[in-house]
Design an enzyme around this catalytic site. Structure first.
Site, PDB file in Angstrom:
ATOM      1  N   VAL A 165       0.873  -1.167   0.000  1.00  0.00           N
ATOM      2  CA  VAL A 165       0.000   0.000   0.000  1.00  0.00           C
ATOM      3  C   VAL A 165       0.910   1.217   0.000  1.00  0.00           C
ATOM      4  O   VAL A 165       2.090   1.132   0.349  1.00  0.00           O
ATOM      5  CB  VAL A 165      -0.974   0.034   1.208  1.00  0.00           C
ATOM      6  CG1 VAL A 165      -1.999  -1.079   1.108  1.00  0.00           C
ATOM      7  CG2 VAL A 165      -0.226  -0.033   2.523  1.00  0.00           C
ATOM      8  N   SER A 166       0.345   2.360  -0.388  1.00  0.00           N
ATOM      9  CA  SER A 166       1.181   3.543  -0.589  1.00  0.00           C
ATOM     10  C   SER A 166       1.450   4.348   0.672  1.00  0.00           C
ATOM     11  O   SER A 166       2.471   5.009   0.773  1.00  0.00           O
ATOM     12  CB  SER A 166       0.533   4.464  -1.628  1.00  0.00           C
ATOM     13  OG  SER A 166       0.423   3.787  -2.858  1.00  0.00           O
ATOM     14  N   THR A 167       0.525   4.330   1.624  1.00  0.00           N
ATOM     15  CA  THR A 167       0.698   5.185   2.789  1.00  0.00           C
ATOM     16  C   THR A 167       0.557   4.385   4.079  1.00  0.00           C
ATOM     17  O   THR A 167      -0.054   3.312   4.103  1.00  0.00           O
ATOM     18  CB  THR A 167      -0.333   6.333   2.807  1.00  0.00           C
ATOM     19  OG1 THR A 167      -1.647   5.777   2.876  1.00  0.00           O
ATOM     20  CG2 THR A 167      -0.211   7.204   1.571  1.00  0.00           C
TER      21      THR A 167
END
Length: 181
Positions: A9-11
């Site tokens: 996931v990005s964050t």
């Protein structure tokens, strides 16, 4: 032959659980995960670990192609590295594998679509920010670190590394906050 899952996931505030569960349900004996942007390979330590671990006949499995990368060249390079190790890449949604010639073509097209989607997202974001600025309502991104707590810890005699550990952030973020004061 092992099936090795990779979830991303990005964050930090996003959840990996659904990807990890799906990869395990697909028979992945090992699942590595990380919370880092897929815009480039930089800083993606777990992905690098998975690639280095691959042996001939192994299968690197991801839930969606954009979990592998958002840039066509990066995705193709990752696939090329896996193939260089004699391993395959499988994407679960839509189900595509590099085990066949058509899978290679489809993954290339999907990689191009993922990159195009990323550009569209950035353009929409930029347009929204520009409109908000023009309307005088743009406030910037939300602060993820409590600046007053960083200052308090510094005043209490803690160094940047100790503050970073306590706050759950990087030392660089602490240095930036302290230099802004």
């Amino acid at each position: 032959m092992a099936r090795i899952g990779y979830a991303r996931v990005s964050t930090l505030d996003q959840d990996l659980d659904l990807q990890v569960e799906r990869l395990k349900a697909e028979g992945c004996s090992i699942v590595r995960s990380e919370k880092v942007s897929g815009g480039s390979r930089e800083g993606r330590v777990e992905l690098e670990t998975v690639i280095q671990f691959l042996r001939p006949g192994d299968d690197l499995v991801v839930a969606r192609l954009d979990r592998l990368g958002r840039d066509t060249r990066d995705v193709l390079n990752i696939i090329h590295e896996c193939e260089g190790r004699g391993a395959f890449v499988t994407v679960l949604d839509p189900h595509v594998s590099t085990r066949g010639e058509m899978g290679q073509i489809i993954l290339t097209v999907l990689g191009m679509v993922a990159q195009m989607e990323r550009r569209f997202i950035k353009e929409r974001q930029r347009d929204g920010i520009d409109r908000a600025k023009a309307a005088g309502i743009y406030q910037g991104g939300r602060s993820r670190i409590d600046r007053s707590e960083v200052r308090r810890l510094r005043a209490a005699g803690l160094g940047p590394a100790a503050i970073a550990r306590q706050m759950g952030c990087s030392r660089m973020q602490v240095y930036r906050l302290l230099s802004d004061d």
